[in-house]
Every structure is written in C-alpha cells, then in structure tokens.
Design a protein around this motif. Structure first.
Motif, mmCIF file in Angstrom:
data_model
loop_
_atom_site.group_PDB
_atom_site.id
_atom_site.type_symbol
_atom_site.label_atom_id
_atom_site.label_comp_id
_atom_site.label_asym_id
_atom_site.label_seq_id
_atom_site.Cartn_x
_atom_site.Cartn_y
_atom_site.Cartn_z
ATOM 1 N N LEU A 1 10.061 5.857 2.284
ATOM 2 C CA LEU A 1 10.698 5.668 1.070
ATOM 3 C C LEU A 1 9.922 6.962 0.070
ATOM 4 C CD1 LEU A 1 12.304 4.572 -1.268
ATOM 5 C CD2 LEU A 1 10.704 2.943 -1.946
ATOM 6 N N ASP A 2 10.625 7.708 -0.714
ATOM 7 C CA ASP A 2 10.152 8.624 -1.565
ATOM 8 C C ASP A 2 10.233 7.929 -2.908
ATOM 9 O OD1 ASP A 2 9.413 10.684 -3.195
ATOM 10 O OD2 ASP A 2 10.991 12.210 -2.388
ATOM 11 N N ILE B 1 3.678 -1.023 4.061
ATOM 12 C CA ILE B 1 3.154 0.254 3.718
ATOM 13 C C ILE B 1 4.587 0.717 3.228
ATOM 14 C CG2 ILE B 1 2.671 2.415 4.836
ATOM 15 C CD1 ILE B 1 0.733 1.097 6.477
ATOM 16 N N ILE B 2 4.404 1.345 2.225
ATOM 17 C CA ILE B 2 5.525 2.233 1.620
ATOM 18 C C ILE B 2 4.956 3.930 1.710
ATOM 19 C CG2 ILE B 2 6.862 3.174 -0.399
ATOM 20 C CD1 ILE B 2 6.898 0.113 -1.131
ATOM 21 N N ASP B 3 5.684 4.698 2.225
ATOM 22 C CA ASP B 3 5.355 6.358 2.385
ATOM 23 C C ASP B 3 6.426 7.004 2.783
ATOM 24 O OD1 ASP B 3 3.869 8.646 3.337
ATOM 25 O OD2 ASP B 3 2.270 7.319 3.223
ATOM 26 N N ASN B 4 6.518 8.321 2.343
ATOM 27 C CA ASN B 4 7.669 8.966 2.586
ATOM 28 C C ASN B 4 7.054 10.176 3.728
ATOM 29 O OD1 ASN B 4 5.673 10.845 1.185
ATOM 30 N ND2 ASN B 4 7.222 11.934 -0.165
ATOM 31 N N LEU B 5 5.868 10.045 4.189
ATOM 32 C CA LEU B 5 5.436 10.632 5.447
ATOM 33 C C LEU B 5 5.360 12.381 5.034
ATOM 34 C CD1 LEU B 5 7.257 9.106 8.257
ATOM 35 C CD2 LEU B 5 5.191 8.398 7.203
ATOM 36 N N SER B 6 5.216 12.576 3.556
ATOM 37 C CA SER B 6 5.027 13.995 3.353
ATOM 38 C C SER B 6 3.808 14.767 3.768
ATOM 39 C CB SER B 6 5.334 14.079 1.823
ATOM 40 O OG SER B 6 4.014 13.424 1.059
ATOM 41 N N VAL C 1 0.854 -1.183 -0.042
ATOM 42 C CA VAL C 1 0.086 0.022 0.078
ATOM 43 C C VAL C 1 0.909 1.316 -0.048
ATOM 44 C CG1 VAL C 1 -1.728 1.187 1.173
ATOM 45 C CG2 VAL C 1 -1.927 -1.124 1.259
ATOM 46 N N THR C 2 1.142 1.806 -1.136
ATOM 47 C CA THR C 2 1.783 3.138 -1.280
ATOM 48 C C THR C 2 0.983 4.358 -0.491
ATOM 49 O OG1 THR C 2 1.229 4.057 -3.420
ATOM 50 C CG2 THR C 2 2.850 2.348 -3.271
#
Length: 409
Positions: A73-74, A29-34, A5-6
């Motif tokens: 990860l961005d 989960i892949i997320d850059n927390l932006s 889940v991006t």
C-alpha cells in the motif's frame, strides 16, 4: 499487542517486524516496496541478497510458527485504503518507519527531493489522520533522525524534546518559553524530518494523540538475532554512495583492499547505534507506559557520539588498511562536535547499547567476507554533491522505473 509496522520491508522495518513478532505481538506490515524499486532504478543493490517480502514472511512462519501479515500500500497516496486497513486490523500501536531515508538521494535531483518531501510528509500525515479518524488511543512510534539538528558546533548538550528558554520582554520583565532546540537540517531528507516535528506536534496538541518520536543516529551493523536465522530473512547491507552508511562503506573498502575514503578532515561528529539496539529501542518505546499529554515524547535513539575519522581509524586498525582523505561532497564545517542527552532509554532499562568496537570484526567476517565477490567498487565514490554553492545534480535515469511520482528513465 496488535502492531502495524509501516515500511516493514526496509532496513530498519524488517528486523523491527521480526523482533516484535518474536516477542509475541500480532504484526501487520504495510509497505509500498519503493526501496526495492529505487535499488533497481539506481542499479545499487544490497550486498546481502534480499528475498521477496512474501518469501521472507513465509520463511518466518515456517521457522517460528508465527504469522506476519502484509499489505502492499502506498500510504502517501491512498489515504482511503490506509484508513480501511487500520480499521480492519485495529492496532494498539503503529510503528511508523515508512520513509525515503537517504540524504544523498534527496539531494541528487529536484525530482528526488520532491519525492522525498512528498513521501515522507504525506505518509506521516495520512497515518496521523487515520489514527484521528479511527481511534485516538492508538499509540504512534515514529522514527526520526538526529540529523535534524544539523552538523554544527554546539557548546551545550542537546536535550531530548523541549527545554526552557528565558529572556526579557518589552516591559523588562523576565519570561520563559518551552520549545525544542532550533533545528538546522542540511539535506532535503533531514528537512522532511524537521517538518515532521511540527506535524507530530500539531496532532499531539490538537487531537491529544499519544506520539513518541525517536531521533535515531546512523545505524551500523546488518543482522539481528531474528534475521540471522535463515538467508531468506537476511537484512540489507547497503554500501553505495546513496544509501550506504559510513561504516558500511569503510568496511567494504577495507575488505576490498581499497583505501578508506574519509570526507574532508573527518572531524565531523555523528551519532551511531547498532541495528540490534535499534529494534530493542523501538520495542521499549512501544511498551513504554506513556499517555497522551498534548506533547510529543522525543527520545534520542543513539548509543554513542564520535567523529568520522575515529570510526575510520578503528576499521583501519582492525584490517590494516590506509585512510585517504577526499573532498567532502557536502557543504559542512570541517570540524564540529556536539553532545546529545541520552537518558530516556536508560530510564526504560536499556543501559547496555553496543559501541562500534563491539562485534565489528564479526560483522566484517560474517557479512562482508561471505559476499565479497558481489562487491561493486564503482558505486562507492560520492557523485552527488550539495551545499550552499553547489546546485543539485541532474537526475540519474539508468532504467525505466516509477517510484511514487518519480520516474527513472
């Protein structure tokens, strides 16, 4: 099933990750927390307190025994690491929700618009490229937007996906072309989603990828069955002018004894869906027995279509508050309507999607009243204005913070 889940820390992504995990899937989960960084930069915080992604995941494991993996990860700017992550996890499906999702944010400055285009287009292209490079059998479920159609009068029902257009050629012979209804985005955000339509079609046609594109309406509601289990799992409730949805704004105004502010006449048409139904629809799309067909499966992820004024009237009736009409900060027709085909999810068995009248009072009592003391009344009035005759505003720079390539402060 193994599912990535991006954007899995976001408003739609977090409850989606929990819902799929609860159903027994193995989730990364892949997320850059932006999204968290943007909130800090703008000083517009969720009404519901949001715990760190690590605390969220830990609490979920404590409550259910189920593990959710997380990688910061961005994916717009680090394709190599994205590809390595996908190879290592080896998913069956990727639910791609990573995006800068606010139309007002995308129009607040040139820098914010550039970030929106850069982030939304490149994250999607990198995900598609990684699927192509690693395993073309991976199914992609992408979250699009009904807003790509624009907000104009439509005298016909907008179909889900392609339809047949007929005309006469230069030899006076009839011919037909299969294509989507022309898109008419009214913000940089919706423009980015319109561009993704072509991008997804390119990969489906040239690499035979299995892609489902969910054109979602405005999401109302805050919590799902899973996010209600503990405060650490709580979902976002944004009500500010940038990320707050229209219903959230109305509810907060009403509960704060402020007039409900309707933009213009309020006779603009919008599509709506509850967050609980959002995660159900995404799950149905993930589980649907679709196969690559050199075409993108487009599904309208909506429950109902209604005017903004009717939504305001419903809230005002529940809470006994007045409605105030203010100038529309967006250049759009004061009155427009359209109908959207909505059959594919019904064919998948989802026939009981909630309308705004269902459980709205519970939402008010359980979310807004609980955090009434945290409401910031100064962040609701629209400051970002855009349209054919209105230039983009100067960038808001309240604090030093970098989001992607955009620096605030």
């Amino acid at each position: 099933m193994k599912i990535i889940v991006t954007g899995g820390d976001g408003f739609c992504g977090w409850p989606t990750a929990l819902h799929l995990s609860s159903a027994g899937h193995d989730i990364l989960i892949i997320d850059n927390l932006s999204r968290r960084s943007i909130s800090t930069a703008l000083r517009y915080e969720s009404l519901t307190p949001i715990h760190s992604i690590h605390d969220r995941i830990k609490k979920w494991h404590t409550l259910t025994g189920k593990k959710i993996q997380f990688t910061q990860l961005d994916i717009a700017n680090d394709y190599t690491l994205l590809l390595e992550t996908i190879k290592r996890f080896d998913p069956t499906c990727i639910v791609h929700l990573a995006a800068q999702r606010s139309a007002p944010y995308s129009m607040m400055s040139v820098e914010a618009g550039n970030y929106t285009l850069h982030n939304n287009v490149l994250t999607t292209n990198n995900v598609l490229s990684a699927i192509t490079a690693h395993n073309r059998q991976i199914k992609l479920v992408h979250l699009g937007s009904i807003g790509v159609y624009g907000y104009e009068e439509r005298a016909y029902e907008i179909p889900e996906g392609k339809t047949e257009f007929s005309s006469i050629d230069k030899n006076n012979k009839p011919y037909s072309v299969s294509a989507q209804i022309p898109l008419n985005p009214t913000s940089i955000y919706h423009l980015s989603k319109s561009q993704l339509t072509s991008l997804l079609n390119f990969y489906a046609q040239n690499y035979n990828l299995n892609i489902t594109d969910l054109y979602q309406g405005i999401v109302w509601g805050t919590q799902t069955r899973e996010t209600k289990l503990a405060c650490e799992l709580s979902n976002r409730f944004d009500y500010d002018e940038i990320y707050g949805t229209v219903l959230n704004r109305f509810v907060v105004q009403a509960q704060s004894n402020m007039p409900i502010t309707v933009y213009g006449k309020g006779e603009q048409t919008r599509a709506f869906i509850h967050i609980q139904d959002t995660v159900r629809c995404i799950e149905a799309a993930v589980n649907a027995n679709t196969t690559p067909c050199n075409d993108v499966e487009v599904i309208h992820q909506i429950a109902e279509v209604r005017t903004v004024k009717s939504v305001a009237s419903h809230v005002a009736k529940l809470i006994d508050i007045e409605i105030s009409h203010i100038p529309n900060p967006r250049d759009e027709a004061e009155k427009h309507s359209y109908e959207l085909e909505n059959t594919k999810f019904k064919q998948l068995g989802l026939n009981n999607l909630a309308s705004i009248g269902d459980n709205l009072l519970d939402e008010i009592q359980n979310v807004v009243n609980k955090h009434l003391h945290l409401i910031d009344k100064t962040c609701i009035a629209p400051k970002v204005k855009w349209g054919k005759t209105v230039p983009q505003q100067p960038a808001l720079k309240p604090v030093r913070k970098t989001v992607g390539n955009v620096e605030f402060g």
